[in-house]
Scaffold this motif. Structure first.
Motif, PDB file in Angstrom:
ATOM      1  N   SER A  36       0.893  -1.183   0.189  1.00  0.00           N
ATOM      2  CA  SER A  36      -0.026   0.064   0.089  1.00  0.00           C
ATOM      3  C   SER A  36       0.703   1.260  -0.106  1.00  0.00           C
ATOM      4  N   GLY A  37       0.240   2.410  -0.341  1.00  0.00           N
ATOM      5  CA  GLY A  37       0.928   3.675  -0.295  1.00  0.00           C
ATOM      6  C   GLY A  37       1.499   3.976  -1.529  1.00  0.00           C
ATOM      7  N   PHE A  38       1.195   3.526  -2.376  1.00  0.00           N
ATOM      8  CA  PHE A  38       1.998   3.837  -3.706  1.00  0.00           C
ATOM      9  C   PHE A  38       0.976   4.873  -4.517  1.00  0.00           C
ATOM     10  N   ASN A  74      11.947   0.774   0.530  1.00  0.00           N
ATOM     11  CA  ASN A  74      12.653  -0.478   0.685  1.00  0.00           C
ATOM     12  C   ASN A  74      12.686  -0.637   2.296  1.00  0.00           C
ATOM     13  N   SER A  75      12.208  -1.779   2.393  1.00  0.00           N
ATOM     14  CA  SER A  75      12.445  -2.361   3.981  1.00  0.00           C
ATOM     15  C   SER A  75      13.670  -3.226   4.252  1.00  0.00           C
ATOM     16  N   ALA A  76      14.601  -3.239   3.204  1.00  0.00           N
ATOM     17  CA  ALA A  76      15.915  -3.991   3.411  1.00  0.00           C
ATOM     18  C   ALA A  76      17.146  -2.724   3.420  1.00  0.00           C
ATOM     19  N   SER A  77      18.173  -3.488   3.472  1.00  0.00           N
ATOM     20  CA  SER A  77      19.442  -2.321   3.551  1.00  0.00           C
ATOM     21  C   SER A  77      19.526  -1.618   2.328  1.00  0.00           C
ATOM     22  N   ASP A  78      20.514  -0.392   2.192  1.00  0.00           N
ATOM     23  CA  ASP A  78      20.638   0.468   1.145  1.00  0.00           C
ATOM     24  C   ASP A  78      20.727  -0.400  -0.220  1.00  0.00           C
ATOM     25  N   ARG A  79      19.731  -0.016  -1.208  1.00  0.00           N
ATOM     26  CA  ARG A  79      20.153  -0.454  -2.530  1.00  0.00           C
ATOM     27  C   ARG A  79      20.431   0.480  -3.512  1.00  0.00           C
ATOM     28  N   PRO A  80      21.631   0.720  -3.804  1.00  0.00           N
ATOM     29  CA  PRO A  80      22.123   1.954  -4.724  1.00  0.00           C
ATOM     30  C   PRO A  80      21.750   1.468  -6.006  1.00  0.00           C
ATOM     31  N   GLY A  81      21.737   2.578  -6.922  1.00  0.00           N
ATOM     32  CA  GLY A  81      21.292   2.460  -8.421  1.00  0.00           C
ATOM     33  C   GLY A  81      22.136   3.376  -9.204  1.00  0.00           C
ATOM     34  N   SER A  82      22.659   2.740 -10.199  1.00  0.00           N
ATOM     35  CA  SER A  82      23.649   3.864 -11.156  1.00  0.00           C
ATOM     36  C   SER A  82      22.488   4.462 -11.902  1.00  0.00           C
ATOM     37  N   VAL A  83      22.620   5.883 -12.247  1.00  0.00           N
ATOM     38  CA  VAL A  83      21.936   6.575 -13.073  1.00  0.00           C
ATOM     39  C   VAL A  83      22.570   6.861 -14.298  1.00  0.00           C
ATOM     40  N   ARG A  84      21.953   6.298 -15.347  1.00  0.00           N
ATOM     41  CA  ARG A  84      22.489   6.447 -16.798  1.00  0.00           C
ATOM     42  C   ARG A  84      21.610   7.298 -17.575  1.00  0.00           C
ATOM     43  N   ILE A  85      22.353   8.414 -18.108  1.00  0.00           N
ATOM     44  CA  ILE A  85      21.574   9.286 -18.976  1.00  0.00           C
ATOM     45  C   ILE A  85      22.064   9.128 -20.611  1.00  0.00           C
ATOM     46  N   VAL A  93      23.105   6.842  -7.010  1.00  0.00           N
ATOM     47  CA  VAL A  93      21.969   7.416  -5.755  1.00  0.00           C
ATOM     48  C   VAL A  93      21.809   6.221  -4.732  1.00  0.00           C
ATOM     49  N   GLY A  94      22.056   6.493  -3.553  1.00  0.00           N
ATOM     50  CA  GLY A  94      21.582   5.614  -2.653  1.00  0.00           C
ATOM     51  C   GLY A  94      20.054   5.615  -2.411  1.00  0.00           C
ATOM     52  N   PHE A  95      19.432   4.403  -1.925  1.00  0.00           N
ATOM     53  CA  PHE A  95      18.179   4.265  -1.742  1.00  0.00           C
ATOM     54  C   PHE A  95      18.136   3.643  -0.409  1.00  0.00           C
ATOM     55  N   PRO A  96      18.279   4.384   0.851  1.00  0.00           N
ATOM     56  CA  PRO A  96      18.347   3.660   2.218  1.00  0.00           C
ATOM     57  C   PRO A  96      17.164   3.000   2.584  1.00  0.00           C
ATOM     58  N   SER A  97      16.922   2.228   3.567  1.00  0.00           N
ATOM     59  CA  SER A  97      15.968   1.408   3.981  1.00  0.00           C
ATOM     60  C   SER A  97      14.833   2.665   4.312  1.00  0.00           C
ATOM     61  N   THR A  98      13.697   2.367   4.126  1.00  0.00           N
ATOM     62  CA  THR A  98      12.485   3.288   4.850  1.00  0.00           C
ATOM     63  C   THR A  98      11.688   2.592   5.963  1.00  0.00           C
ATOM     64  N   GLY A  99      12.311   1.295   6.157  1.00  0.00           N
ATOM     65  CA  GLY A  99      11.659   0.457   7.464  1.00  0.00           C
ATOM     66  C   GLY A  99      10.589  -0.428   6.790  1.00  0.00           C
ATOM     67  N   ALA A 100      10.076  -0.210   5.938  1.00  0.00           N
ATOM     68  CA  ALA A 100       8.835  -1.094   5.496  1.00  0.00           C
ATOM     69  C   ALA A 100       8.509  -0.793   3.832  1.00  0.00           C
ATOM     70  N   TRP A 101       8.059  -1.823   3.222  1.00  0.00           N
ATOM     71  CA  TRP A 101       7.736  -1.701   1.912  1.00  0.00           C
ATOM     72  C   TRP A 101       6.486  -0.922   1.522  1.00  0.00           C
ATOM     73  N   ASN A 102       5.732  -0.543   2.759  1.00  0.00           N
ATOM     74  CA  ASN A 102       4.684   0.228   2.511  1.00  0.00           C
ATOM     75  C   ASN A 102       4.782   1.900   3.317  1.00  0.00           C
ATOM     76  N   SER A 103       6.254   1.966   3.380  1.00  0.00           N
ATOM     77  CA  SER A 103       6.643   3.182   3.768  1.00  0.00           C
ATOM     78  C   SER A 103       7.355   4.015   2.643  1.00  0.00           C
ATOM     79  N   TRP A 104       6.891   5.023   2.120  1.00  0.00           N
ATOM     80  CA  TRP A 104       7.580   5.864   1.142  1.00  0.00           C
ATOM     81  C   TRP A 104       8.230   7.135   1.325  1.00  0.00           C
ATOM     82  N   THR A 105       9.211   7.228   0.542  1.00  0.00           N
ATOM     83  CA  THR A 105      10.164   8.534   0.758  1.00  0.00           C
ATOM     84  C   THR A 105      10.584   9.032  -0.505  1.00  0.00           C
ATOM     85  N   VAL A 106      11.429  10.094  -0.547  1.00  0.00           N
ATOM     86  CA  VAL A 106      11.982  10.425  -2.070  1.00  0.00           C
ATOM     87  C   VAL A 106      13.492  10.456  -1.628  1.00  0.00           C
TER      88      VAL A 106
END
Length: 487
Positions: A36-38, A74-85, A93-106
């Motif tokens: 939920s939350g999307f 992201n309910s897991a540990s940091d899941r970084p992503g490479s940005v390709r243009i 860019v790092g995508f740190p944990s948000t604590g739960a899969w239904n907890s959203w941030t930017v």
């Protein structure tokens, strides 16, 4: 963010791109909605693998620095992503944990974008994959719009209505012509006028070599030219691109037809060691692609091999090092040419009685796996009115999180094939390609008389299918083709 960097903040323009809307091109995974939350229709859930990613396309009015903002969970540990243009690494860019899969941030970053179309790709750098991505917002000093996925990368319409017309040069060489409602046109213009938006083109390593394609012609033409070699491939691709359609290149990796039970090693590769064959596969594929790019006809999709149920280029899949070596060397050539080009692997009988589930395991669970984005199948026969195709293609989406297509079918199963693919879950049925519609199959959308292929009522049914899929008919307006060679 500083005013010096961004100019007058009040003038900034922004666009937010949700999954399955304009500007969202693809996810190497699935669009899910089980947390939920999307916002919008769901979120992009990329495969848990290095290199799995999500692609977007935007058009900006002015070159400069733009902010990219992803909404994610992201309910897991940091899941970084490479940005390709536009295919080039810009930042990570790092995508740190948000604590739960239904907890959203930017999370935000800034990149340079060119005026016009730009392809943005977020790609996993670890085997854990990416966070779940809800949306991408692009903000800058110029006007920002969601763009067609053909801009800044490759062409992928919302649904592919395609055809394989690789016999075109051969048919024309013996004086055959094409007619639509009494008017002579090129075959590609007739297809455009009925909603087709993609063309598949097959190519052979050395068609003129002994035992090659020129010894195995079925089009009615003679061995007067090196049909389906690189030069003819470029010629037909140029005609297709002029008509505004996408190009799907089919490497047979053979001198002649590659199909179920017929997977012959190119004559020039005979006597080579396994490592030499891998090098030859890469060099041949890269050479063709480089020539296409230089000619301005870079393919949008590429398959390496054709109907590779058990063999490729003389290798059995029981010799996995040989089989995967040939195929992945070709696929690596595609990635090295342009990582945005969509890669495809092809099975000739995607049904339980075609050993399709076992084949999928071999392709994607072996070491190394086959590096393909999409799975396609030849959907000529069905044992239960398409339910076998539906179940098998659904398993690709569910178990392997890859989109599916029909690479080959005939007019007699036109509606069944297209409805099956269009109704795949999560919009992961990307499209279909009818095989040689002028001349193959029990029924055809063309009649043949006095050396002319003339459209019949069945061709109008493809325009109906295009409209039902929300595609424009014609796929390219006549006003935009005026003055071109697409006539």
């Amino acid at each position: 963010m500083s005013a010096a960097l961004w100019g007058t903040v009040a003038s900034a323009q922004a666009v937010t791109i949700q999954e399955n809307t304009a500007g969202f091109c693809s996810v190497q995974g699935s669009v899910d909605s089980n947390h939920s939350g999307f916002t919008g229709s769901g979120f992009a859930n990329a495969d848990n693998a290095v290199g799995a990613g999500v692609d977007w396309s935007v058009n900006v009015s002015a070159s400069g620095v733009y902010q990219l903002q992803w909404r994610y969970a992201n309910s897991a540990s940091d899941r970084p992503g490479s940005v390709r243009i536009n295919g080039v690494n810009a930042t990570t860019v790092g995508f740190p944990s948000t604590g739960a899969w239904n907890s959203w941030t930017v999370v935000n970053t800034t990149v340079n974008l060119n005026a016009g179309g730009n392809r943005i790709r977020l790609e996993a750098t670890t085997s854990a994959g990416l966070a779940n991505v809800d949306s991408l917002t692009v903000t800058g000093g110029g006007t920002v719009q969601a763009d067609s996925c053909g801009s800044g990368g490759v062409f992928r319409p919302s649904y592919i209505l395609g055809a394989d017309i690789s016999w075109t040069h051969e048919q024309e060489s013996i004086g055959r012509r094409y007619s639509d409602n009494g008017q002579f046109k090129s075959i590609e213009r007739i297809l455009v006028d009925h909603g087709f938006n993609y063309i598949r083109i097959r190519t052979f390593v050395c068609p003129q070599c002994p035992g090659g394609y020129l010894d195995n012609l079925y089009s009615g033409a003679g061995p007067t030219e090196n049909w389906n070699d690189t030069a003819h491939t470029i010629s037909l691709a140029r005609r297709v691109k002029t008509c505004g359609m996408g190009v799907f290149l089919s490497f047979h990796l053979s001198d002649t037809w590659a199909s179920i039970g017929h997977q012959y090693r190119p004559s020039q590769w005979q006597g080579m060691s396994d490592s030499q064959i891998r090098t030859a596969s890469y060099n041949y594929s890269k050479g063709v692609l480089d020539q296409m790019v230089a000619a301005g006809v870079k393919p949008d999709m590429v398959q390496c091999g054709n109907e590779n149920n058990t063999h490729i280029s003389g290798y059995s899949y029981n010799n996995w090092a040989g089989f995967s070596g040939v195929m992945n060397s070709c696929l690596r050539a595609v990635r090295d040419t342009d990582p945005n080009i969509i890669t495809v692997v092809h099975h000739g009988r995607p049904r339980p009685d075609g050993d399709f589930p076992n084949w999928l395991n071999r392709m994607f669970a072996s070491n190394p796996p086959i590096d393909a984005d999409v799975v396609c199948g030849s959907t000529y026969g069905t044992t239960n009115n398409g339910a076998d195709w539906r179940d098998m293609f659904t398993s690709v989406i569910t178990n392997w999180r890859k989109p599916v297509m029909s690479c080959e079918y005939t007019n007699v199963r036109r509606d069944l094939v297209n409805s099956t693919i269009r109704n795949m879950p999560n919009n992961m049925g990307w499209g279909t390609f009818i095989w040689e519609p002028t001349a193959w199959g029990d029924t055809k959308p063309f009649n043949f008389s006095n050396n002319v292929y003339s459209t019949n009522a069945d061709m109008d049914q493809y325009a109906r299918i295009a409209r039902e899929a929300g595609l424009p008919v014609p796929s390219k307006p006549a006003s935009q083709l005026a003055g071109t060679t697409c006539q």
